[in-house]
Design an enzyme around this catalytic site. Structure first.
Site, PDB file in Angstrom:
ATOM      1  N   TYR A  53       0.835  -1.211   0.000  1.00 41.78           N
ATOM      2  CA  TYR A  53       0.000   0.000   0.000  1.00 41.78           C
ATOM      3  C   TYR A  53       0.866   1.256   0.000  1.00 41.78           C
ATOM      4  CZ  TYR A  53      -3.974  -2.979   1.406  1.00 41.78           C
ATOM      5  OH  TYR A  53      -4.954  -3.927   1.481  1.00 41.78           O
ATOM      6  N   SER A 236     -13.656  -4.389   1.513  1.00 48.16           N
ATOM      7  CA  SER A 236     -14.614  -3.791   0.571  1.00 48.16           C
ATOM      8  C   SER A 236     -16.070  -4.034   0.972  1.00 48.16           C
ATOM      9  CB  SER A 236     -14.372  -4.300  -0.851  1.00 48.16           C
ATOM     10  OG  SER A 236     -13.137  -3.862  -1.344  1.00 48.16           O
ATOM     11  N   LEU A 238     -18.293  -1.943   1.418  1.00 44.29           N
ATOM     12  CA  LEU A 238     -19.127  -1.016   0.652  1.00 44.29           C
ATOM     13  C   LEU A 238     -18.928  -1.198  -0.851  1.00 44.29           C
ATOM     14  CD1 LEU A 238     -18.703   2.236   2.794  1.00 44.29           C
ATOM     15  CD2 LEU A 238     -20.618   0.625   2.798  1.00 44.29           C
ATOM     16  N   GLY A 241     -17.327   1.496  -2.800  1.00 48.10           N
ATOM     17  CA  GLY A 241     -18.150   2.700  -2.872  1.00 48.10           C
ATOM     18  C   GLY A 241     -19.441   2.542  -3.637  1.00 48.10           C
ATOM     19  N   LEU A 243     -22.009   0.693  -3.023  1.00 44.13           N
ATOM     20  CA  LEU A 243     -23.185   0.601  -2.162  1.00 44.13           C
ATOM     21  C   LEU A 243     -23.553   1.928  -1.500  1.00 44.13           C
ATOM     22  CD1 LEU A 243     -22.489  -2.919  -0.647  1.00 44.13           C
ATOM     23  CD2 LEU A 243     -24.487  -2.279  -2.010  1.00 44.13           C
ATOM     24  N   THR A 244     -22.720   2.931  -1.639  1.00 41.85           N
ATOM     25  CA  THR A 244     -23.102   4.260  -1.153  1.00 41.85           C
ATOM     26  C   THR A 244     -24.120   4.909  -2.075  1.00 41.85           C
ATOM     27  OG1 THR A 244     -21.420   5.502  -2.393  1.00 41.85           O
ATOM     28  CG2 THR A 244     -20.761   4.560  -0.259  1.00 41.85           C
ATOM     29  N   GLY A 245     -24.195   4.439  -3.318  1.00 44.44           N
ATOM     30  CA  GLY A 245     -25.078   5.036  -4.315  1.00 44.44           C
ATOM     31  C   GLY A 245     -24.457   6.178  -5.088  1.00 44.44           C
ATOM     32  N   LYS A 246     -23.214   6.530  -4.774  1.00 42.39           N
ATOM     33  CA  LYS A 246     -22.627   7.726  -5.396  1.00 42.39           C
ATOM     34  C   LYS A 246     -22.307   7.548  -6.874  1.00 42.39           C
ATOM     35  CE  LYS A 246     -17.901   6.733  -3.747  1.00 42.39           C
ATOM     36  NZ  LYS A 246     -16.840   7.217  -2.828  1.00 42.39           N
TER      37      LYS A 246
END
Length: 347
Positions: A53, A236, A238, A241, A243-246
């Site tokens: 990372y 992961s 989400l 990302g 599943l945030t709907g963004k």
């Protein structure tokens, strides 16, 4: 914050784990330090890193920078003893570490010494193998997974050698516990068997992808987790990302992961947005924030040890932390399972 046992190690970890893979690229050092401070102040005692990372993107220039940022926070704050620190050994094919050499008795001490130095610590609490030498079906490789070319004898010999090398690191005081990542039920069972028969640290955890959109863990690995006390560290949760709907309706926010990695590591597909719509509708029907619903779902699974999340900005972290106040009812879980049947493998 609920605490969970880390396998049979005697170590207790928070049900939420702060993921650090964007520290040094999307998340600058000052922001990363503020996140660690906030996470710890809210009861999170578990941080996860890796020698490779940060990501988004991965480059030769930044490899190891995340561990350095975490180590700088330990040095600055003196809060190392408050954290269960996990990191990972990159394996075969990762060209930016040891020229892509596979995990072996030679690379294990080298990798551990490097992580200890960057983290500015005397011990790594949970040392994980980032992926198996023999390969993995994770990261969308399940669609064409073919284990018939694996060399079973070589795999088992490697496991014995690696466990012996890990035990030497335990005895030196460099690591406390051992975990796997991107592993299968067969692989985990063999690591457990060999440790039981021939010695070496017993597998404490498995770090695999798990979310409302990725539920490969729900069968064989779930059974292994429960019966062998090897909990899942879900990464992961989400779905990068989604599943945030963004990202619905073609949106790509500036600075978001999709703005850097267009296909979200293979998660973006023709079907995924319909699946996300189904989960967003459930959250709206029941008056639950979709981020909190997605996170609470992982926390309520019977095989879960800790759910690893990442936040690019501290405002995202502050919002996500409220998920621990949410308990999903049987009705919500039924709606989630109905949506899962309708959209079983959206990517």
């Amino acid at each position: 914050m609920k605490m969970k046992p880390l396998g049979r190690t005697g170590i207790e970890v928070s049900e939420l784990c702060l993921g650090t893979m964007t520290f040094g690229t999307q998340t600058p050092e000052a922001e990363a330090h503020a996140q660690m401070e906030m996470a710890r102040d809210h009861g999170i005692n578990f941080f996860d890193a890796a020698e490779m990372y940060p990501v988004n993107p991965i480059s030769a220039e930044t490899v190891g920078r995340t561990e350095e940022i975490v180590g700088n926070w330990f040095e600055k704050t003196g809060r190392r003893d408050e954290v269960v620190m996990a990191t990972k050994h990159s394996g075969a094919g990762f060209k930016h570490a040891r020229d892509g050499a596979p995990i072996s008795a030679k690379t294990i001490p080298e990798a551990i010494e490097g992580s200890l130095r960057r983290l500015k610590t005397d011990v790594i609490d949970l040392y994980q193998f980032h992926w198996p030498n023999r390969g993995s079906y994770m990261f969308r490789q399940n669609w064409a997974f073919d284990p018939s070319q694996q060399d079973r004898a070589a795999t088992l010999a490697h496991m014995e050698e690696a466990l012996e090398a890990l035990q030497a690191q335990v005895e030196k005081g460099n690591i406390r516990a051992f975990g796997l990542s991107n592993e299968s039920a067969w692989g985990t069972a063999e690591w457990l068997r060999i440790a039981g028969e021939k010695g070496g640290p017993r597998v404490a955890s498995i770090q695999n992808e798990y979310s409302l959109l990725c539920r490969l863990y729900d069968t064989d690995l779930a059974e292994l987790s429960v019966n062998e006390d090897v909990g899942l560290l879900a990464f992961s949760p989400l779905a990068a990302g989604l599943l945030t709907g963004k990202y619905q309706h073609g949106r790509v926010p500036d600075g978001s992961r999709m703005s850097i990695v267009e296909n979200l590591g293979g998660r973006k597909s023709a079907r995924v947005f319909d699946a996300v719509d189904a989960y967003l509708a459930i959250a709206q029907t029941h008056g639950i924030d979709p981020i909190h619903m997605a996170m609470a779902f992982t926390l309520q699974r019977p095989f879960m040890c800790s759910s690893i999340f990442g936040a690019t900005r501290i405002e995202q972290l502050e919002h996500l932390l409220k998920c621990t106040e949410v308990t999903l009812s049987d009705e919500v879980m039924k709606d989630i399972n109905d949506a899962h049947r309708a959209h079983p493998m959206p990517y």
